[in-house]
Structures are given as structure tokens and as C-alpha cells.
Design a protein around this motif. Structure first.
Motif, PDB file in Angstrom:
ATOM      1  N   GLU A 100       0.840  -1.194   0.000  1.00  0.00           N
ATOM      2  CA  GLU A 100       0.000   0.000   0.000  1.00  0.00           C
ATOM      3  C   GLU A 100       0.882   1.255   0.000  1.00  0.00           C
ATOM      4  OE1 GLU A 100      -3.092  -0.002   3.061  1.00  0.00           O
ATOM      5  OE2 GLU A 100      -2.953   2.185   3.096  1.00  0.00           O
ATOM      6  N   HIS A 101       1.902   1.241   0.849  1.00  0.00           N
ATOM      7  CA  HIS A 101       2.811   2.386   0.907  1.00  0.00           C
ATOM      8  C   HIS A 101       3.507   2.578  -0.442  1.00  0.00           C
ATOM      9  CE1 HIS A 101       5.672   5.254   2.499  1.00  0.00           C
ATOM     10  NE2 HIS A 101       6.627   4.568   1.903  1.00  0.00           N
ATOM     11  N   HIS A 102       3.955   1.458  -1.002  1.00  0.00           N
ATOM     12  CA  HIS A 102       4.687   1.494  -2.266  1.00  0.00           C
ATOM     13  C   HIS A 102       3.817   2.106  -3.372  1.00  0.00           C
ATOM     14  CE1 HIS A 102       7.484   0.186  -5.319  1.00  0.00           C
ATOM     15  NE2 HIS A 102       6.495  -0.409  -5.968  1.00  0.00           N
ATOM     16  N   ILE A 103       2.587   1.617  -3.483  1.00  0.00           N
ATOM     17  CA  ILE A 103       1.725   2.081  -4.579  1.00  0.00           C
ATOM     18  C   ILE A 103       1.293   3.547  -4.396  1.00  0.00           C
ATOM     19  CG2 ILE A 103      -0.609   1.429  -3.781  1.00  0.00           C
ATOM     20  CD1 ILE A 103      -0.786   0.026  -6.633  1.00  0.00           C
ATOM     21  N   LYS A 104       1.238   3.974  -3.133  1.00  0.00           N
ATOM     22  CA  LYS A 104       0.868   5.373  -2.864  1.00  0.00           C
ATOM     23  C   LYS A 104       2.000   6.331  -3.202  1.00  0.00           C
ATOM     24  CE  LYS A 104      -2.265   5.197   1.110  1.00  0.00           C
ATOM     25  NZ  LYS A 104      -2.216   5.261   2.575  1.00  0.00           N
ATOM     26  N   THR A 105       3.233   5.881  -2.985  1.00  0.00           N
ATOM     27  CA  THR A 105       4.352   6.841  -3.001  1.00  0.00           C
ATOM     28  C   THR A 105       5.338   6.669  -4.152  1.00  0.00           C
ATOM     29  OG1 THR A 105       5.598   5.378  -1.554  1.00  0.00           O
ATOM     30  CG2 THR A 105       4.322   7.123  -0.484  1.00  0.00           C
ATOM     31  N   ASP A 106       5.232   5.578  -4.915  1.00  0.00           N
ATOM     32  CA  ASP A 106       6.239   5.311  -5.945  1.00  0.00           C
ATOM     33  C   ASP A 106       6.005   6.204  -7.176  1.00  0.00           C
ATOM     34  OD1 ASP A 106       8.019   4.342  -7.740  1.00  0.00           O
ATOM     35  OD2 ASP A 106       7.632   2.233  -7.317  1.00  0.00           O
ATOM     36  N   SER A 107       6.831   7.210  -7.332  1.00  0.00           N
ATOM     37  CA  SER A 107       6.659   8.107  -8.493  1.00  0.00           C
ATOM     38  C   SER A 107       7.266   7.490  -9.745  1.00  0.00           C
ATOM     39  CB  SER A 107       7.280   9.472  -8.217  1.00  0.00           C
ATOM     40  OG  SER A 107       8.609   9.301  -7.791  1.00  0.00           O
ATOM     41  N   ALA A 108       8.271   6.632  -9.584  1.00  0.00           N
ATOM     42  CA  ALA A 108       8.932   6.009 -10.752  1.00  0.00           C
ATOM     43  C   ALA A 108       7.928   5.166 -11.537  1.00  0.00           C
ATOM     44  CB  ALA A 108      10.101   5.168 -10.283  1.00  0.00           C
ATOM     45  N   ILE A 109       7.093   4.421 -10.811  1.00  0.00           N
ATOM     46  CA  ILE A 109       6.120   3.555 -11.506  1.00  0.00           C
ATOM     47  C   ILE A 109       5.099   4.412 -12.274  1.00  0.00           C
ATOM     48  CG2 ILE A 109       4.483   3.239  -9.571  1.00  0.00           C
ATOM     49  CD1 ILE A 109       4.123   0.368 -10.454  1.00  0.00           C
ATOM     50  N   ARG A 110       4.757   5.554 -11.734  1.00  0.00           N
ATOM     51  CA  ARG A 110       3.809   6.452 -12.417  1.00  0.00           C
ATOM     52  C   ARG A 110       4.417   7.003 -13.704  1.00  0.00           C
ATOM     53  NH1 ARG A 110       2.232   6.257  -7.357  1.00  0.00           N
ATOM     54  NH2 ARG A 110      -0.016   6.220  -7.010  1.00  0.00           N
ATOM     55  N   LYS A 111       5.679   7.355 -13.599  1.00  0.00           N
ATOM     56  CA  LYS A 111       6.385   7.891 -14.765  1.00  0.00           C
ATOM     57  C   LYS A 111       6.485   6.800 -15.832  1.00  0.00           C
ATOM     58  CE  LYS A 111      10.514  10.608 -15.706  1.00  0.00           C
ATOM     59  NZ  LYS A 111      11.845  10.970 -15.210  1.00  0.00           N
ATOM     60  N   ARG A 112       6.833   5.606 -15.391  1.00  0.00           N
ATOM     61  CA  ARG A 112       7.027   4.497 -16.330  1.00  0.00           C
ATOM     62  C   ARG A 112       5.722   4.109 -17.008  1.00  0.00           C
ATOM     63  NH1 ARG A 112       8.984   0.711 -12.877  1.00  0.00           N
ATOM     64  NH2 ARG A 112       7.067  -0.496 -12.858  1.00  0.00           N
ATOM     65  N   GLU A 113       4.653   4.045 -16.226  1.00  0.00           N
ATOM     66  CA  GLU A 113       3.378   3.560 -16.766  1.00  0.00           C
ATOM     67  C   GLU A 113       2.647   4.623 -17.588  1.00  0.00           C
ATOM     68  OE1 GLU A 113       2.568   0.332 -16.612  1.00  0.00           O
ATOM     69  OE2 GLU A 113       4.481   0.133 -15.556  1.00  0.00           O
ATOM     70  N   SER A 114       3.026   5.869 -17.414  1.00  0.00           N
ATOM     71  CA  SER A 114       2.298   6.929 -18.129  1.00  0.00           C
ATOM     72  C   SER A 114       2.467   6.803 -19.647  1.00  0.00           C
ATOM     73  CB  SER A 114       2.751   8.310 -17.648  1.00  0.00           C
ATOM     74  OG  SER A 114       4.085   8.514 -17.997  1.00  0.00           O
ATOM     75  N   GLN A 115       3.533   6.127 -20.085  1.00  0.00           N
ATOM     76  CA  GLN A 115       3.740   5.941 -21.530  1.00  0.00           C
ATOM     77  C   GLN A 115       2.666   5.055 -22.154  1.00  0.00           C
ATOM     78  OE1 GLN A 115       7.172   3.368 -22.608  1.00  0.00           O
ATOM     79  NE2 GLN A 115       7.324   2.928 -20.406  1.00  0.00           N
ATOM     80  N   PHE A 116       1.980   4.272 -21.321  1.00  0.00           N
ATOM     81  CA  PHE A 116       0.943   3.370 -21.845  1.00  0.00           C
ATOM     82  C   PHE A 116      -0.446   4.018 -21.854  1.00  0.00           C
ATOM     83  CE2 PHE A 116       4.197   0.590 -19.890  1.00  0.00           C
ATOM     84  CZ  PHE A 116       4.663  -0.011 -21.066  1.00  0.00           C
ATOM     85  N   ILE A 117      -0.534   5.234 -21.398  1.00  0.00           N
ATOM     86  CA  ILE A 117      -1.833   5.920 -21.346  1.00  0.00           C
ATOM     87  C   ILE A 117      -1.936   6.864 -22.554  1.00  0.00           C
ATOM     88  CG2 ILE A 117      -3.357   7.375 -19.909  1.00  0.00           C
ATOM     89  CD1 ILE A 117      -2.634   4.619 -18.670  1.00  0.00           C
ATOM     90  N   SER A 118      -2.811   6.477 -23.470  1.00  0.00           N
ATOM     91  CA  SER A 118      -2.900   7.290 -24.689  1.00  0.00           C
ATOM     92  C   SER A 118      -4.021   8.323 -24.586  1.00  0.00           C
ATOM     93  CB  SER A 118      -3.107   6.399 -25.903  1.00  0.00           C
ATOM     94  OG  SER A 118      -4.233   5.595 -25.686  1.00  0.00           O
ATOM     95  N   GLY A 119      -4.901   8.169 -23.636  1.00  0.00           N
ATOM     96  CA  GLY A 119      -5.963   9.163 -23.458  1.00  0.00           C
ATOM     97  C   GLY A 119      -6.265   9.321 -21.985  1.00  0.00           C
ATOM     98  N   ARG A 120      -6.651  10.505 -21.607  1.00  0.00           N
ATOM     99  CA  ARG A 120      -6.968  10.746 -20.191  1.00  0.00           C
ATOM    100  C   ARG A 120      -8.254  11.545 -20.067  1.00  0.00           C
ATOM    101  NH1 ARG A 120      -1.687  11.417 -16.617  1.00  0.00           N
ATOM    102  NH2 ARG A 120      -0.150  10.674 -18.080  1.00  0.00           N
ATOM    103  N   LEU A 121      -8.920  11.386 -18.979  1.00  0.00           N
ATOM    104  CA  LEU A 121     -10.083  12.229 -18.698  1.00  0.00           C
ATOM    105  C   LEU A 121      -9.580  13.649 -18.426  1.00  0.00           C
ATOM    106  CD1 LEU A 121     -12.102   9.903 -16.288  1.00  0.00           C
ATOM    107  CD2 LEU A 121     -12.557  10.355 -18.691  1.00  0.00           C
ATOM    108  N   PRO A 122     -10.404  14.642 -18.633  1.00  0.00           N
ATOM    109  CA  PRO A 122      -9.955  16.011 -18.349  1.00  0.00           C
ATOM    110  C   PRO A 122      -9.781  16.215 -16.839  1.00  0.00           C
ATOM    111  CG  PRO A 122     -12.288  15.989 -18.883  1.00  0.00           C
ATOM    112  CD  PRO A 122     -11.786  14.595 -19.137  1.00  0.00           C
ATOM    113  N   ALA A 123      -8.957  17.179 -16.473  1.00  0.00           N
ATOM    114  CA  ALA A 123      -8.802  17.514 -15.051  1.00  0.00           C
ATOM    115  C   ALA A 123     -10.105  18.125 -14.549  1.00  0.00           C
ATOM    116  CB  ALA A 123      -7.660  18.513 -14.890  1.00  0.00           C
ATOM    117  N   PHE A 124     -10.594  17.636 -13.442  1.00  0.00           N
ATOM    118  CA  PHE A 124     -11.854  18.149 -12.900  1.00  0.00           C
ATOM    119  C   PHE A 124     -11.576  19.275 -11.918  1.00  0.00           C
ATOM    120  CE2 PHE A 124     -12.608  13.686 -14.027  1.00  0.00           C
ATOM    121  CZ  PHE A 124     -13.647  13.852 -14.938  1.00  0.00           C
ATOM    122  N   ALA A 125     -12.362  20.288 -12.017  1.00  0.00           N
ATOM    123  CA  ALA A 125     -12.145  21.467 -11.159  1.00  0.00           C
ATOM    124  C   ALA A 125     -12.571  21.148  -9.737  1.00  0.00           C
ATOM    125  CB  ALA A 125     -12.952  22.628 -11.682  1.00  0.00           C
TER     126      ALA A 125
END
Lengths: 174, 155
Positions: free
Chosen positions: A149-174
Motif C-alpha cells: 500500500e505504501h509502495h503504490i501510494k508513493t512510488d513516483s517512478a512507476i507512475r512515470k514508467r506507466e504513463s507511456q501506456f496511457i494514450s488518453g486521459r479524462l480532463p482535469a476536474f475542477a
């Protein structure tokens, strides 16, 4: 209700079932009482059997694990490997001997102790059975989950790595 | 941990937690017989509450003596509706005493002990009910009897 009223209203047995009310002693009496207790404890502890020592040490480990699991904060030193290593120390077994007793390879045990491998459910259940249910498998499971749980909450490297597989995103909600 | 509801003869889960400042609004002398807030200067206070609702039904003050591997139960009280013949629940004091035993084991492993210094008139009841040993004015639990108490109350 005052102490006097408690003793007027209830029997001694009823009071003992509901209260612990301290005796009033002078400082001198208190010192003497503490000395007598220290002596009695010293004598009594000498008669502890090896089995009672082991059980007490195991329960300590269990309760400390419980307390850590109840806390919200994550402590990077209190890992699965840390508690497994403490378990080995409490039962006073070498890695080789313990690995044989739960039928896993000694290398795997070393990897688990050093947090280089994630434990699976089989290992957790074997640990429960080995401790004769003193430390339940679910505690080991929750400990491993707490790290994840701690790892998945705080690991920024995995977010950076996985972002290459996201070709579309929902808009930022206000 | 469980206590027994006397009327329905059913088990009711309870938990023990540290007393927080806000709790003192509900910890009155009429309900818990003593001025508990004064004890915060010398002891750690714990409350027994139902697992599913935060109603306090028991209180306990503990003093830790690390050099003696001992925790002393300075004071313990069940709520006024749980004292005497008409009480609603059985086992409040036992759960709190077992929790003190747990705290002592957590701190001191096999050397753990708990003690109390009850009024002379009632000390025999603690010896009989909890298998405590006498030592001068104190009664205490350690070793096998302490470990058994934790098992009995399933902490």
C-alpha cells in the motif's frame, strides 16, 4: 460515588468484580510493599519454564505486530523480513533448520528476510502453522499489504514508467 | 475481546483504547465513581468501549515500571450501570485486567507482570478470581498465570 459509599452499597465480591480501588498507604508502607513485591517477582520469575519463556516471547512479537498493523503510519524498517527475522530469533533457530521445518529453500528464506522477495500465501500459512497459531497468517498478509500500500501510494517512478501506456486521459476536474 | 450481556446471555465484542481529552466530557464522577482526569498526571488511562459504538463502560489507570518489567493497575472502574446485582454486562473488569496483561507482555515478553494494591477487604477476591499471588500489600500476576489470563480473554 465516594469509596465509602461504594463499600456501603455493594458486597466485597461485587466491588472486586467491578473495581480495583487502591489501598491508602503511608510512604513508608508503600516502600515496604514495593520491596516485598520486587522480592516476590524475582523469586517467581526464577520458576519460569522454557515453554513459558518461549510463549511469552512469541506473544510479545504478536502484540507488537498487532500494534504496528493498527497504526496508520508506515515504518520502512518494520517490514515482513524484519518480523520474520525476529520470529527466527524468538524461536532460536538457524535459517537452515527453520527452512527445513517449513519446507522452503534456505535461499528463499534469506530473500524473504532481506525483503528481496515477496511472500506468497503458502508461506504465510506455513508461518501460522509453525507458530501453532500464535501468529495468524492474516497478520503476515496484512504486513505485506501495508508495504504494498505504501509502495503504490508513493512510488513516483512507476507512475512515470506507466504513463507511456496511457494514450488518453479524462480532463482535469475542477 | 467479549463481555456477556446478562439479560440476553449473548456475547458482545468490546475494545480497549487510550482515553483522549475529548472523552472527559463523558467521564463523570457519577458514572465512574472517581475523578479520572486528575490521574492523567501520573498514569495512562484506558477505556473499554463497545466495538460498534463509542460508549465507555469501563476505565483503567496504568502505571508502567520499566525497571521492574511491571505494569500497575492503579485504578479500575466499571460504569455505574455495570456494578452490583442489577448490572447489565459481565466481564468488564476482566477484559481491562487482561488488556493490562497484554500491554505488559508487549513491553516485557516473558518477564511481564501486572500488579495492584487493593484494599485489604477485597484482595482475596482478586487472588481467587484471577489467580493472582499475594506479595505484602500487592497482589500480582506473572508467568504462566499471566499468559493464561490473556488466553482466557482472547486478546
Amino acid at each position: 460515588m465516594s469509596v465509602r459509599k461504594i463499600f456501603e452499597k455493594y458486597t466485597n465480591e461485587e466491588i472486586a468484580h467491578a473495581f480495583i480501588i487502591p489501598a491508602k498507604l503511608t510512604l513508608k508502607q508503600q516502600k515496604e510493599a514495593d520491596r516485598e513485591l520486587a522480592e516476590a517477582l524475582k523469586k517467581s520469575r526464577l520458576s519460569l519454564t522454557d515453554e513459558q519463556r518461549l510463549y511469552g516471547d512469541l506473544l510479545q512479537l504478536r502484540f507488537q505486530l498487532e500494534t504496528y498493523l493498527k497504526q496508520d503510519h508506515f515504518d520502512p524498517t518494520l517490514t515482513f523480513g524484519h518480523f520474520l527475522n525476529r520470529y527466527l530469533k524468538v524461536i532460536n533457530k538457524k535459517k537452515k533448520e527453520f527452512a527445513e521445518e517449513i519446507q522452503i529453500h534456505e535461499t528463499l528464506l534469506s530473500h524473504l528476510i532481506n525483503d528481496r522477495r515477496e511472500p506468497n500465501e503458502n508461506i504465510m500459512v506455513r508461518l501460522e502453522l509453525h507458530s501453532n497459531n500464535v501468529i495468524p497468517a492474516v497478520y503476515w498478509y496484512k504486513l505485506a499489504e501495508k508495504e504494498k500500500e505504501h509502495h503504490i501510494k508513493t512510488d513516483s517512478a512507476i507512475r512515470k514508467r506507466e504513463s507511456q501506456f496511457i494514450s488518453g486521459r479524462l480532463p482535469a476536474f475542477a | 475481546m467479549i463481555i456477556i450481556e446478562i439479560a440476553g446471555k449473548r456475547s458482545v465484542p468490546v475494545i480497549v483504547e487510550r482515553v483522549e481529552k475529548a472523552d472527559f466530557r463523558n467521564i463523570t464522577k457519577s458514572r465512574f465513581s472517581f475523578r479520572w482526569e486528575e490521574l492523567t498526571k501520573v498514569a495512562e488511562l484506558y477505556k473499554l468501549v463497545f466495538a460498534d459504538k463509542p460508549i465507555i463502560i469501563g476505565l483503567m489507570a496504568l502505571i508502567d515500571f520499566p525497571s521492574e518489567c511491571r505494569i500497575e493497575i492503579k485504578l479500575l472502574a466499571s460504569s455505574v450501570e455495570n456494578v452490583g446485582k442489577g448490572k447489565q454486562y459481565e466481564g468488564i473488569a476482566g477484559c481491562l485486567i487482561a488488556y493490562a496483561a497484554k500491554k505488559s507482555i508487549e513491553n516485557y515478553s516473558s518477564l511481564a507482570s501486572i500488579s495492584l494494591m487493593p484494599k485489604t477487604e477485597i484482595r482475596q477476591h482478586y487472588i481467587k478470581k484471577y489467580n493472582m499471588k499475594p506479595a505484602g500489600q500487592h497482589v500480582f500476576l506473572e508467568g504462566g498465570a499471566l499468559l493464561n489470563l490473556v488466553n482466557i480473554y482472547d486478546i
